[in-house]
Design a protein around this motif. Structure first.
Motif, PDB file in Angstrom:
ATOM      1  N   VAL A   1       4.698  -4.790 -13.468  1.00  0.00           N
ATOM      2  CA  VAL A   1       4.466  -5.591 -12.261  1.00  0.00           C
ATOM      3  C   VAL A   1       5.733  -6.336 -11.872  1.00  0.00           C
ATOM      4  CG1 VAL A   1       3.189  -7.534 -11.291  1.00  0.00           C
ATOM      5  CG2 VAL A   1       1.981  -5.820 -12.653  1.00  0.00           C
ATOM      6  N   GLN A   2       6.392  -6.950 -12.841  1.00  0.00           N
ATOM      7  CA  GLN A   2       7.613  -7.701 -12.564  1.00  0.00           C
ATOM      8  C   GLN A   2       8.715  -6.797 -12.014  1.00  0.00           C
ATOM      9  OE1 GLN A   2       6.649 -10.791 -16.226  1.00  0.00           O
ATOM     10  NE2 GLN A   2       8.408  -9.440 -16.376  1.00  0.00           N
ATOM     11  N   ALA A   3       8.735  -5.553 -12.474  1.00  0.00           N
ATOM     12  CA  ALA A   3       9.767  -4.623 -12.016  1.00  0.00           C
ATOM     13  C   ALA A   3       9.620  -4.287 -10.535  1.00  0.00           C
ATOM     14  CB  ALA A   3       9.715  -3.338 -12.846  1.00  0.00           C
ATOM     15  N   LEU A   4       8.449  -4.559  -9.958  1.00  0.00           N
ATOM     16  CA  LEU A   4       8.238  -4.284  -8.536  1.00  0.00           C
ATOM     17  C   LEU A   4       9.034  -5.249  -7.654  1.00  0.00           C
ATOM     18  CD1 LEU A   4       4.364  -3.700  -8.511  1.00  0.00           C
ATOM     19  CD2 LEU A   4       6.173  -1.986  -8.675  1.00  0.00           C
TER      20      LEU A   4
ATOM     21  N   SER B   1       3.605 -13.380  -2.853  1.00  0.00           N
ATOM     22  CA  SER B   1       3.056 -12.470  -1.842  1.00  0.00           C
ATOM     23  C   SER B   1       3.882 -11.199  -1.709  1.00  0.00           C
ATOM     24  CB  SER B   1       2.958 -13.171  -0.492  1.00  0.00           C
ATOM     25  OG  SER B   1       4.252 -13.543  -0.023  1.00  0.00           O
ATOM     26  N   VAL B   2       5.160 -11.262  -2.141  1.00  0.00           N
ATOM     27  CA  VAL B   2       6.040 -10.098  -1.999  1.00  0.00           C
ATOM     28  C   VAL B   2       5.540  -8.911  -2.826  1.00  0.00           C
ATOM     29  CG1 VAL B   2       7.628 -10.626  -3.895  1.00  0.00           C
ATOM     30  CG2 VAL B   2       8.477  -9.468  -1.843  1.00  0.00           C
ATOM     31  N   LEU B   3       4.618  -9.139  -3.744  1.00  0.00           N
ATOM     32  CA  LEU B   3       4.030  -8.020  -4.480  1.00  0.00           C
ATOM     33  C   LEU B   3       3.348  -7.033  -3.547  1.00  0.00           C
ATOM     34  CD1 LEU B   3       2.504  -9.669  -7.693  1.00  0.00           C
ATOM     35  CD2 LEU B   3       4.360  -7.999  -7.584  1.00  0.00           C
ATOM     36  N   ARG B   4       2.929  -7.500  -2.382  1.00  0.00           N
ATOM     37  CA  ARG B   4       2.289  -6.582  -1.436  1.00  0.00           C
ATOM     38  C   ARG B   4       3.274  -5.592  -0.846  1.00  0.00           C
ATOM     39  NH1 ARG B   4      -0.013 -11.284   0.612  1.00  0.00           N
ATOM     40  NH2 ARG B   4       0.921 -10.949   2.660  1.00  0.00           N
ATOM     41  N   ASP B   5       4.578  -5.863  -1.027  1.00  0.00           N
ATOM     42  CA  ASP B   5       5.567  -4.874  -0.594  1.00  0.00           C
ATOM     43  C   ASP B   5       5.413  -3.576  -1.377  1.00  0.00           C
ATOM     44  OD1 ASP B   5       6.510  -6.829   1.062  1.00  0.00           O
ATOM     45  OD2 ASP B   5       8.496  -6.993   0.143  1.00  0.00           O
ATOM     46  N   GLN B   6       4.877  -3.685  -2.585  1.00  0.00           N
ATOM     47  CA  GLN B   6       4.653  -2.528  -3.453  1.00  0.00           C
ATOM     48  C   GLN B   6       3.171  -2.418  -3.795  1.00  0.00           C
ATOM     49  OE1 GLN B   6       7.007  -0.408  -4.359  1.00  0.00           O
ATOM     50  NE2 GLN B   6       8.753  -1.507  -3.484  1.00  0.00           N
ATOM     51  N   ALA B   7       2.336  -2.554  -2.764  1.00  0.00           N
ATOM     52  CA  ALA B   7       0.891  -2.652  -2.990  1.00  0.00           C
ATOM     53  C   ALA B   7       0.313  -1.414  -3.675  1.00  0.00           C
ATOM     54  CB  ALA B   7       0.172  -2.898  -1.664  1.00  0.00           C
ATOM     55  N   GLN B   8       0.751  -0.233  -3.262  1.00  0.00           N
ATOM     56  CA  GLN B   8       0.207   0.981  -3.852  1.00  0.00           C
ATOM     57  C   GLN B   8       0.533   1.064  -5.340  1.00  0.00           C
ATOM     58  OE1 GLN B   8      -1.893   3.374  -2.458  1.00  0.00           O
ATOM     59  NE2 GLN B   8      -1.995   3.952  -4.619  1.00  0.00           N
ATOM     60  N   ARG B   9       1.784   0.779  -5.680  1.00  0.00           N
ATOM     61  CA  ARG B   9       2.185   0.832  -7.094  1.00  0.00           C
ATOM     62  C   ARG B   9       1.479  -0.258  -7.886  1.00  0.00           C
ATOM     63  NH1 ARG B   9       2.457   2.832 -11.460  1.00  0.00           N
ATOM     64  NH2 ARG B   9       4.120   2.293 -12.925  1.00  0.00           N
ATOM     65  N   LEU B  10       1.342  -1.451  -7.313  1.00  0.00           N
ATOM     66  CA  LEU B  10       0.640  -2.535  -7.988  1.00  0.00           C
ATOM     67  C   LEU B  10      -0.815  -2.139  -8.256  1.00  0.00           C
ATOM     68  CD1 LEU B  10       0.624  -5.481  -9.019  1.00  0.00           C
ATOM     69  CD2 LEU B  10      -0.011  -6.174  -6.692  1.00  0.00           C
ATOM     70  N   ALA B  11      -1.451  -1.527  -7.265  1.00  0.00           N
ATOM     71  CA  ALA B  11      -2.829  -1.089  -7.432  1.00  0.00           C
ATOM     72  C   ALA B  11      -2.947  -0.065  -8.555  1.00  0.00           C
ATOM     73  CB  ALA B  11      -3.348  -0.507  -6.127  1.00  0.00           C
TER      74      ALA B  11
ATOM     75  N   PRO C   1      -4.742  -6.183  -3.519  1.00  0.00           N
ATOM     76  CA  PRO C   1      -4.069  -7.429  -3.909  1.00  0.00           C
ATOM     77  C   PRO C   1      -3.790  -8.318  -2.702  1.00  0.00           C
ATOM     78  CG  PRO C   1      -2.472  -5.666  -3.805  1.00  0.00           C
ATOM     79  CD  PRO C   1      -3.808  -5.041  -3.500  1.00  0.00           C
ATOM     80  N   VAL C   2      -4.017  -9.591  -2.858  1.00  0.00           N
ATOM     81  CA  VAL C   2      -3.662 -10.579  -1.837  1.00  0.00           C
ATOM     82  C   VAL C   2      -2.354 -11.264  -2.218  1.00  0.00           C
ATOM     83  CG1 VAL C   2      -4.333 -12.775  -0.782  1.00  0.00           C
ATOM     84  CG2 VAL C   2      -6.019 -10.938  -1.048  1.00  0.00           C
ATOM     85  N   SER C   3      -2.230 -11.660  -3.485  1.00  0.00           N
ATOM     86  CA  SER C   3      -1.002 -12.322  -3.932  1.00  0.00           C
ATOM     87  C   SER C   3      -0.979 -12.393  -5.442  1.00  0.00           C
ATOM     88  CB  SER C   3      -0.913 -13.736  -3.354  1.00  0.00           C
ATOM     89  OG  SER C   3       0.270 -14.396  -3.776  1.00  0.00           O
ATOM     90  N   GLY C   4       0.230 -12.393  -5.988  1.00  0.00           N
ATOM     91  CA  GLY C   4       0.401 -12.762  -7.379  1.00  0.00           C
ATOM     92  C   GLY C   4       0.550 -14.264  -7.480  1.00  0.00           C
ATOM     93  N   LEU C   5       0.496 -14.781  -8.714  1.00  0.00           N
ATOM     94  CA  LEU C   5       0.678 -16.216  -8.923  1.00  0.00           C
ATOM     95  C   LEU C   5       1.257 -16.440 -10.319  1.00  0.00           C
ATOM     96  CD1 LEU C   5       0.009 -18.965  -7.417  1.00  0.00           C
ATOM     97  CD2 LEU C   5      -1.879 -19.158  -9.047  1.00  0.00           C
TER      98      LEU C   5
END
Length: 275
Positions: free
Chosen positions: A87-90, A161-171, A182-186
């Protein structure tokens, strides 16, 4: 004057550039002061968060209001080191994520509600934009509730919120099924240092009575830009060169490049109908 009252008035004046009347006998001023002085943190101590404390905060967060009691918000605690590293690598631009004692991802969940209909053999007749919007709002309320609960327990947070830039990979990493997004990381931890109050637009720009009125927007943005620059100069590190950019200049530059243009495609791939 009650010291808490004076501190609350001072904090709001610094935040909004306005004068606020705070009655000396107003209850709950300690909590109001905590809210008024809220700051986002990106540096934490090495102190771990006890698992039971994190779970407790999650329960408090999930006590937030929910649209029509549909309960369409979930929290993923990314605890496994391999998943967390993935996740952090995203978002390599945020290396400080790695030092946060806890990383959570707040999700909108339209899956559970649809399952209720599937189990009854009923068609889900609300397959439209509102079916996506409602869980997005629920998840946002839960995240804000978590931030407030964390503050009460002496913890600080930073939404990602920038995690949504890589939403597919995060999912994929978090194994999110259809109708979950995903809405946001925290990031969560104990603060390594205090943070100054960041200014906000004057309430004249954002608090409306009876009707929406933005007739004075340009002047209010200009006024905010001046306060924003003054605040930046006040807390600038020693040796900083040049005058800080204004808020409007910063944001115009930040959003001059298209961002997250594939978000709609991702949401549709989660089987949401956005019509």
């Amino acid at each position: 004057m009650n010291p808490t009252t004076a501190a609350l008035r001072a904090a709001l004046a610094e935040r909004f550039g306005d004068t606020f009347a705070v009655p000396d006998d107003l209850p709950g001023q300690e909590e109001l002061l905590r809210i008024a002085t809220h700051a986002t943190h990106r540096a934490w101590t090495d102190q771990p968060i006890a698992p039971e404390v994190l779970t407790l905060l999650g329960a408090c967060a999930l006590s937030a209001p929910s649209k029509s009691y549909l309960l369409q918000a979930d929290i993923v605690h990314v605890r496994d080191p391999a998943r967390r590293q993935a996740v952090q690598a995203l978002v390599p631009s945020m290396p400080w994520m790695a030092s946060a004692p806890a990383l959570l991802v707040f999700c909108g969940n339209g899956r559970r509600f649809r399952r209720i209909f599937a189990r009854r053999g009923q068609p889900f007749v609300n397959e439209h934009l509102d079916g996506f919007f409602n869980p997005a709002v629920d998840a946002s309320l839960v995240m804000m509730n978590f931030i407030r609960a964390a503050a009460a327990a002496g913890l600080v947070c930073c939404p990602i919120s920038v995690l949504r830039d890589q939403a597919q990979r995060l999912a994929e990493i978090l194994e999110m099924p259809d109708h979950v997004f995903p809405v946001s990381g925290l990031c969560v931890g104990y603060p390594a240092q205090s943070r100054a109050i960041n200014p906000r637009l004057s309430l004249a720009a954002t608090w409306h009575t009876d009707r929406f009125d933005d007739a004075g927007t340009d002047d209010l943005i200009d006024e905010f830009d001046r306060r924003f620059v003054t605040n930046k100069e006040k807390y600038a590190p020693a040796g900083a060169k040049g005058r800080p950019a204004s808020w409007s200049d910063e944001k115009a530059r930040q959003y001059a490049t298209p961002q997250r243009a594939d978000w709609g495609r991702f949401v549709r791939s989660r089987k949401f109908d956005l019509s």
